[in-house]
Scaffold this motif. Sequence first.
Motif: not given
Length: 100
Positions: A15-18, A26-27, A55-58, A76-79
């Motif tokens: 849910r967070i990533m969505a 960038g926002e 995990a460098a996703y955020v 992040t771009a990776a996330g």
Amino acid sequence: MTDLDDIIHQPLRLRIMAALHALPAGEGLEFARLKKLTGATDGNLGAHIETLAKAAYVTVDKSFVGKKPQTKVIATAAGRGAFARHVALLRQIIETGGNG
């Protein structure tokens, strides 16, 4: 078939990533807004954001707005890439019944 991303697959982290993925690159979202969107408690949300950050996703940006502390979470771009791959895999599972 590629495995699902265990970091993203957890329901609250999904849910967070969505929510973050829906924003322009960038926002980010302020912690209180993310809390409201996900229905999570402060501690639970904080722990899951920490997992995503490790995990460098955020990234987590802490600042002050006036005299109030503000925490903003940004994918992040990776996330974003990991989320897109995870969603594509879920779609593949749905479309093929897991046999693709």
